[in-house]
Design a protein around this motif. Structure first.
Motif, short mmCIF file in Angstrom:
data_model
loop_
_atom_site.label_atom_id
_atom_site.label_comp_id
_atom_site.label_asym_id
_atom_site.label_seq_id
_atom_site.Cartn_x
_atom_site.Cartn_y
_atom_site.Cartn_z
N MET A 150 0.84 -1.17 0.00
CA MET A 150 0.00 0.00 0.00
C MET A 150 0.89 1.25 0.00
SD MET A 150 -2.91 1.08 2.74
CE MET A 150 -4.43 1.04 1.86
N ALA A 151 0.50 2.25 -0.72
CA ALA A 151 1.29 3.48 -0.83
C ALA A 151 1.21 4.29 0.45
CB ALA A 151 0.79 4.32 -2.00
N VAL A 152 2.31 4.90 0.80
CA VAL A 152 2.35 5.76 1.97
C VAL A 152 2.14 7.19 1.50
CG1 VAL A 152 3.78 6.60 3.86
CG2 VAL A 152 3.97 4.22 3.12
N LEU A 153 1.11 7.83 2.03
CA LEU A 153 0.79 9.20 1.64
C LEU A 153 1.40 10.17 2.64
CD1 LEU A 153 -2.97 8.70 0.75
CD2 LEU A 153 -1.02 8.71 -0.79
N SER A 154 1.93 11.26 2.13
CA SER A 154 2.53 12.24 3.03
C SER A 154 1.44 13.10 3.66
CB SER A 154 3.52 13.11 2.27
OG SER A 154 2.85 13.84 1.28
N LYS A 155 1.73 13.55 4.85
CA LYS A 155 0.79 14.39 5.58
C LYS A 155 0.94 15.83 5.10
CE LYS A 155 -0.49 15.54 10.31
NZ LYS A 155 -0.15 15.37 11.72
N PRO A 156 -0.16 16.53 4.80
CA PRO A 156 -0.05 17.90 4.33
C PRO A 156 0.52 18.82 5.42
CG PRO A 156 -2.34 17.31 4.62
CD PRO A 156 -1.54 16.08 4.86
N SER A 157 1.31 19.76 4.98
CA SER A 157 1.92 20.70 5.91
C SER A 157 1.06 21.94 6.02
CB SER A 157 3.31 21.09 5.42
OG SER A 157 3.86 22.08 6.25
N LYS A 158 0.77 22.37 7.23
CA LYS A 158 -0.07 23.55 7.45
C LYS A 158 0.76 24.74 7.91
CE LYS A 158 -4.18 20.92 8.47
NZ LYS A 158 -5.27 20.67 9.38
N THR A 159 2.07 24.65 7.79
CA THR A 159 2.92 25.75 8.21
C THR A 159 3.06 26.77 7.09
OG1 THR A 159 4.90 24.59 7.50
CG2 THR A 159 4.26 24.32 9.80
N GLN A 160 3.14 28.04 7.45
CA GLN A 160 3.31 29.09 6.47
C GLN A 160 4.79 29.42 6.32
OE1 GLN A 160 0.86 32.29 7.96
NE2 GLN A 160 -0.76 31.71 6.56
N ILE A 161 5.12 29.90 5.14
CA ILE A 161 6.50 30.30 4.88
C ILE A 161 6.75 31.64 5.54
CG2 ILE A 161 8.15 30.92 3.09
CD1 ILE A 161 6.58 29.08 1.21
N VAL A 162 7.84 31.74 6.29
CA VAL A 162 8.20 32.99 6.94
C VAL A 162 9.45 33.52 6.25
CG1 VAL A 162 8.90 34.06 9.11
CG2 VAL A 162 7.24 32.20 9.12
N VAL A 163 9.37 34.76 5.80
CA VAL A 163 10.49 35.38 5.10
C VAL A 163 11.04 36.48 5.99
CG1 VAL A 163 11.19 36.61 3.02
CG2 VAL A 163 9.38 34.91 2.90
N ASP A 164 12.34 36.44 6.25
CA ASP A 164 12.93 37.46 7.11
C ASP A 164 13.08 38.78 6.35
OD1 ASP A 164 14.95 36.68 5.46
OD2 ASP A 164 16.48 36.58 7.01
N ALA A 165 13.34 39.85 7.06
CA ALA A 165 13.40 41.19 6.48
C ALA A 165 14.51 41.32 5.45
CB ALA A 165 13.57 42.21 7.59
N LYS A 166 15.60 40.61 5.63
CA LYS A 166 16.74 40.72 4.71
C LYS A 166 16.42 40.15 3.33
CE LYS A 166 20.30 40.60 8.25
NZ LYS A 166 21.46 39.86 8.76
N SER A 167 15.70 39.06 3.28
CA SER A 167 15.44 38.44 1.99
C SER A 167 14.04 38.72 1.45
CB SER A 167 15.65 36.93 2.10
OG SER A 167 14.73 36.38 3.00
N SER A 168 13.27 39.58 2.11
CA SER A 168 11.90 39.82 1.65
C SER A 168 11.88 40.51 0.29
CB SER A 168 11.12 40.64 2.67
OG SER A 168 11.70 41.91 2.83
N LYS A 169 12.82 41.43 0.02
CA LYS A 169 12.85 42.11 -1.28
C LYS A 169 13.11 41.10 -2.39
CE LYS A 169 14.98 45.87 -3.80
NZ LYS A 169 15.95 46.94 -3.81
#
Length: 50
Positions: free
Chosen positions: A1-20
């Motif tokens: 049987m195939a193993v399904l990955s669990k969906p991730s509910k975390t949001q991407i956080v971008v720091d101030a230095k790389s936001s531009k």
């Protein structure tokens, strides 16, 4: 049987230095009118197949 990955509910956080850089890369990857036209053509094609 195939193993399904669990969906991730975390949001991407971008720091101030790389936001531009993140915003510039995000804006380059936006949907263009040419892409929308292509999707509309595909939609019309598949509506006829039903």
């Amino acid at each position: 049987m195939a193993v399904l990955s669990k969906p991730s509910k975390t949001q991407i956080v971008v720091d101030a230095k790389s936001s531009k850089d993140f915003i510039e890369r995000f804006n380059k990857n936006t949907i263009t009118p040419k892409m929308l036209e292509s999707c509309a053509k595909a939609e019309r094609l598949f509506k006829r197949i039903k």
